[in-house]
Design an enzyme around this catalytic site. Structure first.
Site, mmCIF file in Angstrom:
data_model
loop_
_atom_site.group_PDB
_atom_site.id
_atom_site.type_symbol
_atom_site.label_atom_id
_atom_site.label_comp_id
_atom_site.label_asym_id
_atom_site.label_seq_id
_atom_site.Cartn_x
_atom_site.Cartn_y
_atom_site.Cartn_z
ATOM 1 N N GLY A 84 -0.182 0.481 -12.563
ATOM 2 C CA GLY A 84 1.195 0.257 -12.108
ATOM 3 C C GLY A 84 1.388 0.555 -10.636
ATOM 4 O O GLY A 84 2.507 0.807 -10.191
ATOM 5 N N SER A 85 0.320 0.500 -9.873
ATOM 6 C CA SER A 85 0.343 0.925 -8.467
ATOM 7 C C SER A 85 1.474 0.278 -7.651
ATOM 8 O O SER A 85 1.542 -0.954 -7.525
ATOM 9 C CB SER A 85 -0.998 0.568 -7.832
ATOM 10 O OG SER A 85 -0.947 0.759 -6.440
ATOM 11 N N ASN A 86 2.339 1.126 -7.086
ATOM 12 C CA ASN A 86 3.357 0.630 -6.155
ATOM 13 C C ASN A 86 2.701 0.102 -4.886
ATOM 14 O O ASN A 86 3.172 -0.855 -4.276
ATOM 15 C CB ASN A 86 4.314 1.764 -5.761
ATOM 16 C CG ASN A 86 5.065 2.341 -6.942
ATOM 17 O OD1 ASN A 86 5.488 1.611 -7.828
ATOM 18 N ND2 ASN A 86 5.222 3.658 -6.960
#
Ligand SMILES: *Cc1c(COP(=O)(O)O)cnc(C)c1O
Length: 362
Positions: A84-86
């Site tokens: 889910g890396s921003n």
């Protein structure tokens, strides 16, 4: 406003930069909430509002990182992160604005709505997504992607490290510290005693510490570690500081030669909980207090943990003297409408368990 470039002609000349963010970001002064927490004053730096499209802390780093990619003639940027890396999403979004292809090499992370939303959005903005179960597989995937992209692009792709925390990315937060000092002068506000900020790969907190040293500020940076200890350690922090200082001095010999001040940078390990991306009761409580007290939305992977540290210190009477600042690093622009339009089955199959009823295997 980019004081780093305004103040140093050598940097203006030698440092590629593209404007993505709307700066300065505002500072909130929620006095009533500060009182409820039992501290004299609370400042909130609203880096959740760095851009009307997609905010958060990564935008400041990408102004320097993607400018460098473009200056080097890259056609593709490759980066890494949790599922889910921003950072991976922000990279893909802003790379697309420049016509660059983005590849995200991702690792497993607990499945949450935020993770699902970022995955769908990453796909929507055209990122090539890979899921790798461990660091060895990441290395192999990188080698493969590099081979394929070199052949197709006829140019060397730019590899951006985890979280965008290379020396170049860190410059975004050296600039942010100078921005903050100028803003407080204009507002006629005393400098904070401490800045609480989430620490993933340290570019944000170390950039701030470096910029504050350049400004001669006495403010301490309290960096709350939310990642595994080998990614955010005291050694990594000092190394990144030294590398960034050397880069700046190399680009402009007039740039002050600052050194890491251990008295002005603390890495806090006591809010990590049991793993990266795992919510803790303290962070869920901090999120609720921030929403009710200041009307600001945080999340449980980074900012909730940083705010939990501030709240705990306020309760323990550690923050009696000067103002305390919370640096909000989370993108607050809601794109769930756009993400909802994406069918998860269009993503590579490895990601489908994130959208199943049950939790994927970790
Ligand atoms: C990436 C991220 C951080 C961590 O920043 P680093 O520079 O990697 O330490 C903090 N908060 C949020 C919301 C992030 O996405």
């Amino acid at each position: 406003m980019r004081p780093l470039l305004e103040d140093y002609a050598g940097l203006r000349r030698n440092l590629p930069h593209i404007t993505f963010a709307t700066l300065p970001t505002p500072i909130d002064y929620p006095d009533k909430f500060a009182q409820e927490l039992g501290i004299s004053r609370l400042y909130v730096k609203r880096d959740d509002l760095t851009s009307p499209h997609y905010g958060g802390n990564k935008v400041r780093k990408l102004e320097f990182l993607l400018a460098r990619a473009q200056a080097d003639g890259a056609r593709t940027v490759i980066t890494f992160g949790g599922a889910g890396s921003n950072h991976a999403l922000a990279t893909a979004l802003y790379a697309r604005e420049l016509g660059l292809r983005a590849v995200s090499i991702l690792m497993p992370q607990p499945a949450t709505d935020a993770v699902r939303r970022n995955l769908l959005m990453g796909h929507k903005v055209g990122a090539e997504l890979h899921l790798c179960e461990d660091r060895d597989t990441v290395r192999r995937a990188l080698a493969e992607v590099l081979r394929a992209r070199r052949a197709e692009d006829g140019a060397e792709p730019m590899v951006i490290p985890l979280g965008g925390s290379s020396a170049v990315g860190t410059l975004g937060f050296v600039n942010a510290a100078l921005e903050l000092c100028a803003q407080l002068r204009t507002d006629g506000r005393p400098e904070p005693e401490r800045i609480y900020v989430a620490a993933g790969t340290l570019g944000t907190s170390i950039g701030l510490a470096l910029g504050l040293a350049v400004a001669g500020s006495d403010t301490q940076v309290v960096a709350i570690r939310v990642t595994e200890p080998d990614i955010a350690s005291e050694e990594c922090a000092q190394a990144l500081f030294a590398e960034t200082a050397a880069l700046l001095h190399g680009l402009d010999s007039g740039f002050p030669q600052v050194v890491f001040r251990p008295s002005h940078f603390t890495l806090r390990h006591d809010f990590f909980g049991t793993g990266y991306g795992v919510y803790t009761p303290a962070d869920q409580d901090a999120i609720r207090q921030m929403r009710e007290g200041a009307g600001i939305t945080l999340e449980g992977v980074y900012t909730g943990k940083a705010m939990a540290a501030l709240i705990a210190d306020a309760r323990n009477g550690v923050l009696r003297r000067g103002p305390a600042m919370f640096w909000d690093t989370y993108n607050s622009r809601d794109f769930s409408d756009q993400a909802a339009l994406v069918d998860y089955r269009k993503l590579p199959e490895a990601f489908h368990p994130y959208f199943a009823e049950t939790e994927p295997a970790k």
